[in-house]
Design a protein around this motif. Structure first.
Motif, PDB file in Angstrom:
ATOM      1  N   ALA A 131       0.834  -1.205   0.000  1.00  0.00           N
ATOM      2  CA  ALA A 131       0.000   0.000   0.000  1.00  0.00           C
ATOM      3  C   ALA A 131       0.864   1.248   0.000  1.00  0.00           C
ATOM      4  N   VAL A 132       1.933   1.232   0.763  1.00  0.00           N
ATOM      5  CA  VAL A 132       2.843   2.381   0.834  1.00  0.00           C
ATOM      6  C   VAL A 132       3.576   2.555  -0.499  1.00  0.00           C
ATOM      7  N   VAL A 133       3.995   1.460  -1.086  1.00  0.00           N
ATOM      8  CA  VAL A 133       4.718   1.545  -2.363  1.00  0.00           C
ATOM      9  C   VAL A 133       3.858   2.233  -3.422  1.00  0.00           C
ATOM     10  N   GLU A 134       2.585   1.823  -3.522  1.00  0.00           N
ATOM     11  CA  GLU A 134       1.733   2.408  -4.554  1.00  0.00           C
ATOM     12  C   GLU A 134       1.361   3.844  -4.233  1.00  0.00           C
ATOM     13  N   VAL A 135       1.085   4.158  -2.982  1.00  0.00           N
ATOM     14  CA  VAL A 135       0.708   5.538  -2.678  1.00  0.00           C
ATOM     15  C   VAL A 135       1.891   6.471  -2.901  1.00  0.00           C
ATOM     16  N   GLU A 136       3.088   6.019  -2.650  1.00  0.00           N
ATOM     17  CA  GLU A 136       4.261   6.845  -2.935  1.00  0.00           C
ATOM     18  C   GLU A 136       4.415   7.069  -4.435  1.00  0.00           C
ATOM     19  N   ARG A 137       4.149   6.031  -5.243  1.00  0.00           N
ATOM     20  CA  ARG A 137       4.220   6.192  -6.699  1.00  0.00           C
ATOM     21  C   ARG A 137       3.180   7.196  -7.184  1.00  0.00           C
ATOM     22  N   LEU A 138       1.969   7.117  -6.620  1.00  0.00           N
ATOM     23  CA  LEU A 138       0.891   8.028  -7.025  1.00  0.00           C
ATOM     24  C   LEU A 138       1.214   9.464  -6.649  1.00  0.00           C
ATOM     25  N   ILE A 139       1.749   9.651  -5.471  1.00  0.00           N
ATOM     26  CA  ILE A 139       2.115  11.005  -5.037  1.00  0.00           C
ATOM     27  C   ILE A 139       3.182  11.583  -5.971  1.00  0.00           C
ATOM     28  N   ALA A 140       4.168  10.759  -6.314  1.00  0.00           N
ATOM     29  CA  ALA A 140       5.215  11.214  -7.226  1.00  0.00           C
ATOM     30  C   ALA A 140       4.654  11.551  -8.598  1.00  0.00           C
ATOM     31  N   ALA A 141       3.575  10.854  -8.996  1.00  0.00           N
ATOM     32  CA  ALA A 141       2.946  11.101 -10.300  1.00  0.00           C
ATOM     33  C   ALA A 141       2.037  12.324 -10.283  1.00  0.00           C
TER      34      ALA A 141
END
Length: 431
Positions: free
Chosen positions: A212-222
């Motif tokens: 969950a953290v991995v994907e939310v970090e990717r989304l924030i970066a996007a």
């Protein structure tokens, strides 16, 4: 289909044709009065797209191809059917835009059990690029509807997580690959608001705390400004369980708004089974009366609010922001009253929250009432700065055009109107 504002509908069911026409004329006159004071465009907190067939597969890594969510069109009727890993999905019969109705076709039905529009049914989203994934066509509609910006949300995307993950029989890496593929499609076709107008909201999930953290970090970066989290329990845990704190910490640090939206919350595969329901193959819209009341609509959202507040999530993350979209609002005042009563007489939670739950709610949640809800009651309950407007366009249960809210919102001041239909959502999205 959710259970809408029953009391309001019953009050209008007894209208004669003359009374209904008089009501409509009063609504039109009120809209004209509001228009006299309006010098701004709306920011709509609930608009949708219908997904194309490749929304879950376009960006799926090849090693997960056998696990994909796919649309098959291999039967005589030519209609699509949804499968995952070769097994047909139970709750969703096929792509939801394939056989739909025009925007607002159910407006009078939801308001007063009035007639469904004669043109209901027979619409294919594929014939309307502005419904699907044509940004330029959608921007043209925004201009026609006098919209400054929209929060753009899934239709199918909010209906698959529970079925994929309910029994924990899917590898977390597979589920996050499927969800990541969907989110990358969203980024491709709609984007996260870099143009200041279309703010698409990707999916997040608490199925696995670390991923969950991995994907939310990717989304924030996007560049995501908001993300949709399924309401309800987090697969055997409360979403306020400290194991998820790294996820909530990233959301707070990035000022990422967490949105809860109507969808499949998994209650038909868990709660309903304890009552002998939820075992047959059916589309979610054909749920029994028991399931419609206990498993859909506001039930999971109410449970989630209670869990987050009494779990002291907001004590640990005091700057989190959450939105409640397309779940109505008439259930909220009695819920807050009950929570305050329980809090006031003492509870056995390990962590005691320091102020009444209703006050915690007001600091962290924004809610979008259904257009037929009693808006003034909700405004007085939570404050006008915590109410937002969503048209649900282009869904048939929404409004024909976003500006039709001016006929539905009831009596508000010009300043209150601007907060609800523009400023509150604009602030959340950073406009």
């Amino acid at each position: 289909m959710s259970v809408r504002n029953v009391n309001h509908r019953q009050a209008q069911q007894t209208e004669s044709d003359a009374e209904r026409e008089a009501r409509r004329q009063a609504e039109i006159a009120r809209r004209a009065e509001y228009e006299r004071h309006r010098s701004y465009r709306l920011v709509d907190a609930d608009q949708h797209y219908y997904e194309p067939d490749d929304c879950f597969t376009r960006h799926l890594e090849s090693k997960y191809a056998d696990e994909a969510i796919v649309v098959r069109r291999d039967q005589a009727d030519g209609l699509g059917r949804l499968y995952r890993a070769g097994k047909r999905l139970r709750h969703i019969s096929g792509p939801l835009g394939e056989r739909t109705s025009p925007p607002g076709a159910l407006r009078e039905y939801f308001k007063s059990h009035g007639e469904v529009r004669p043109d209901a049914g027979g619409v294919r989203a594929q014939d309307h690029p502005e419904y699907m994934n044509d940004r330029n066509a959608r921007l043209k509609v925004l201009d026609e509807h006098d919209l400054e910006a929209i929060l753009l949300l899934p239709t199918l995307g909010v209906l698959v997580e529970s079925e994929c993950c309910a029994y924990k029989d899917i590898d977390p890496k597979v589920w996050y690959a499927l969800m990541r593929s969907f989110n990358r499609w969203v980024e491709d076709d709609w984007g996260y608001g870099a143009d200041g107008r279309i703010f698409a909201s990707p999916l997040v999930s608490l199925y696995d705390p670390e991923l969950a953290v991995v994907e939310v970090e990717r989304l924030i970066a996007a560049g995501a400004k908001s993300a949709i989290l399924r309401a309800g329990p987090a697969f055997g845990r409360s979403p306020a369980d400290p194991v998820f704190d790294p996820f909530w910490a990233r959301a707070q640090e990035a000022n990422l708004v967490i949105a809860f939206h109507l969808g499949d919350f998994g209650y038909q595969d868990t709660f309903a089974r304890e009552w002998g329901y939820g075992r047959s193959h059916y589309p979610a819209a054909l749920a029994s009366g028991f399931e419609a009341i206990t498993c859909a609509g506001d039930r999971a959202m109410s449970d989630t609010i209670v869990a987050l507040i009494f779990g002291d999530l907001f004590g640990r993350f005091p700057n989190l922001k959450c939105m409640i979209i397309e779940l109505g609002s008439v259930w909220l005042p009695p819920l807050l009253e009950k929570m305050d009563m329980i809090w006031g007489r003492g509870v056995r939670d390990k962590v005691k929250i320091s102020e009444p739950p209703s006050e915690v709610y007001k600091q962290h949640f924004w809610i979008s009432p259904y257009y037929e809800d009693p808006w003034r009651e909700i405004i007085e309950c939570v404050g006008v700065d915590r109410v937002v407007y969503g048209s649900d366009w282009p869904h048939p249960e929404g409004l024909p055009e976003p500006l039709d809210v001016l006929e539905e919102i009831g009596i508000v001041t010009p300043d209150e109107l601007k907060l609800i239909v523009r400023d509150n959502t604009a602030s959340l999205l950073g406009i």
